[in-house]
Write an enzyme that holds these catalytic residues in place. Structure first.
Site, short mmCIF file in Angstrom:
data_model
loop_
_atom_site.label_atom_id
_atom_site.label_comp_id
_atom_site.label_asym_id
_atom_site.label_seq_id
_atom_site.Cartn_x
_atom_site.Cartn_y
_atom_site.Cartn_z
N TRP A 99 0.83 -1.21 0.00
CA TRP A 99 0.00 0.00 0.00
C TRP A 99 0.86 1.25 0.00
O TRP A 99 0.57 2.22 -0.71
CB TRP A 99 -0.96 -0.01 1.19
CG TRP A 99 -1.91 -1.16 1.15
CD1 TRP A 99 -1.98 -2.19 2.03
CD2 TRP A 99 -2.92 -1.42 0.16
NE1 TRP A 99 -2.97 -3.07 1.65
CE2 TRP A 99 -3.55 -2.62 0.51
CE3 TRP A 99 -3.33 -0.75 -1.00
CZ2 TRP A 99 -4.59 -3.18 -0.25
CZ3 TRP A 99 -4.36 -1.29 -1.75
CH2 TRP A 99 -4.97 -2.49 -1.38
N ASP A 166 -1.41 6.87 6.37
CA ASP A 166 -2.46 5.92 6.02
C ASP A 166 -2.62 5.01 7.24
O ASP A 166 -1.71 4.25 7.58
CB ASP A 166 -2.01 5.11 4.78
CG ASP A 166 -2.98 4.00 4.40
OD1 ASP A 166 -3.95 3.74 5.15
OD2 ASP A 166 -2.75 3.37 3.35
N LYS A 190 -11.45 -2.14 7.52
CA LYS A 190 -10.56 -2.99 8.31
C LYS A 190 -10.95 -2.97 9.79
O LYS A 190 -10.89 -3.98 10.45
CB LYS A 190 -9.10 -2.52 8.15
CG LYS A 190 -8.65 -2.29 6.72
CD LYS A 190 -8.28 -3.55 5.99
CE LYS A 190 -8.19 -3.39 4.49
NZ LYS A 190 -7.25 -2.41 3.98
C1 LIG Z 1 -6.76 -2.02 2.52
C2 LIG Z 1 -5.76 -0.93 2.54
C3 LIG Z 1 -5.74 0.08 1.57
C4 LIG Z 1 -6.70 0.10 0.41
O1 LIG Z 1 -7.95 0.46 0.83
P1 LIG Z 1 -9.16 0.63 -0.22
O2 LIG Z 1 -10.20 1.25 0.66
O3 LIG Z 1 -9.49 -0.71 -0.73
O4 LIG Z 1 -8.70 1.55 -1.29
C5 LIG Z 1 -4.80 1.08 1.69
N1 LIG Z 1 -3.91 1.09 2.71
C6 LIG Z 1 -3.89 0.13 3.65
C7 LIG Z 1 -2.89 0.20 4.75
C8 LIG Z 1 -4.82 -0.91 3.60
O5 LIG Z 1 -4.81 -1.86 4.54
#
Ligand SMILES: *Cc1c(COP(=O)(O)O)cnc(C)c1O
Length: 355
Positions: A99, A166, A190
């Site tokens: 990511w 993030d 998540k």
């Molecule tokens: C799952 C995830 C993403 C992507 O998320 P989406 O909502 O599917 O775009 C980005 N960064 C991290 C750390 C993730 O776990």
């Protein structure tokens, strides 16, 4: 059979949140309409959004001067919104996994995006240390929890330039000093809600400093001014997110979430380290409390499929590792009961006895 949900995302939610969401799908607060069919501008939904924002601020102790937004597009959309809004010429990125790397790649479309350090040399099994963040970059971007590789930056770092994170997969799993960040974002699927909503915490006075034209929908100021209602927001996921936030508060807040995360992680890492059939993949000091990655030890590689089948027979769901690393991944998000981890640990012990 009782199922234990270790899925990486979308993932386990508190049972109470699922039941209350189901009720609101049939009838929201006794108004005789489903949450699926009311206007996002109705007072009933406005109250939901307001409560979600208020709980976000309360639970994370967000200081004055920050906005909380609920948007569409996923965390992946933020990979471009961040540079759109904050990068004038140069930005710095820490490459700690899939990511983080995607965020970095996207930023390269906007200017000079520098990879400050990377742990790709060892399949992202650690968090790089002792790197230097260029002082002339507009911001430094980190991914606090690497959902795929099972590493985590568990403390808020100090940074000489604006820090952006993030936090898709570890938000609300520990107290965060929000004042250290200019922007924090994540997909909700998540640790917070069903998929479809993205949260953004942004420092208001950090905006408006880039010279480029920002498309209306990608400009954070549009959504601050519109109170996340510039266009139709993802109503149902926001409703569930609000319920999850209420649940976190009832349970004792982020400190209690952190205590539970530590308890689950100690139990599972303890077994991974004890059991000669298994081996953890992340270096010990950087191990994630949220996504626990492990593989069969070198002498037992051929038992992988057997263990997967054995775990399934015990009701353990979603422990297959991500395709880029293999083995197993037990995602232990806020709503995962300790009982689930105990069942996995018992399963590993029993498997060892049988081999
Ligand atoms: C799952 C995830 C993403 C992507 O998320 P989406 O909502 O599917 O775009 C980005 N960064 C991290 C750390 C993730 O776990």
């Amino acid at each position: 059979m009782k199922k234990f949900n270790f899925n990486a995302g979308p993932s386990v939610l508190p049972r109470q949140v699922i039941e209350e969401t189901a009720k609101a799908v049939l009838d929201l607060n006794g108004i005789g309409l489903s949450v699926l069919e009311i206007s996002h501008r109705s007072k009933d939904f406005q109250a939901v959004l307001d409560e979600a924002v208020a709980l976000f601020k309360e639970l994370l102790e967000i200081p004055e001067g920050y906005s909380v937004l609920f948007l569409g597009g996923g965390a992946s959309m933020q990979f471009c919104m961040v540079p759109y809004n904050f990068m004038e010429k140069k930005a710095a990125y820490l490459n700690t996994g899939t990511w983080a790397n995607k965020a970095l790649k996207e930023a390269k479309n906007f200017g000079e995006a520098v990879e400050v350090a990377s742990s790709k040399d060892k399949t992202y099994c650690y968090i790089p240390k002792n790197y230097v963040v260029p002082a002339d970059a507009d911001y430094f971007h980190i991914t606090t929890n690497n959902t795929i590789y099972g590493t985590e930056i568990r403390k808020d770092i100090d940074c000489n330039i604006p820090l952006i994170a993030d936090m898709s997969s570890d938000i609300f799993s520990r107290p965060v000093d929000v004042s250290k960040y200019t922007c924090i974002y994540g997909g909700a699927q998540k640790n917070l809600a069903p998929s479809g909503v993205t949260f953004v915490i942004v420092k208001n006075d950090a905006l408006g400093k880039v010279s480029r034209t920002i498309p209306t929908m990608l400009d954070y100021r549009t959504h601050i001014d519109g109170g996340s209602m510039y266009n139709t927001p993802p109503v149902l996921p926001i409703y569930s997110a609000m319920l999850t936030l209420r649940w976190i508060k009832e349970q004792g807040g982020v400190k209690e979430m952190q205590r539970r995360a530590q308890e689950r992680a100690e139990l599972l890492y303890g077994e991974i380290d004890r059991n000669p059939l298994f081996r953890g993949t992340a270096v010990e000091e950087d191990r994630s409390l949220m996504n626990i990655d492990f593989v069969m030890a070198d002498d037992y590689k051929e038992l992988e499929q057997d263990f997967m089948a054995f775990a399934q027979s015990k009701g353990l769901v979603g422990i297959k590792g991500h395709r880029s690393i293999g083995g197993f991944r037990a995602s232990c998000y806020n709503a995962l009961p300790l009982e689930a981890v105990q069942t996995l640990v018992d399963c590993m012990k029993e498997f060892q006895k049988n081999h």
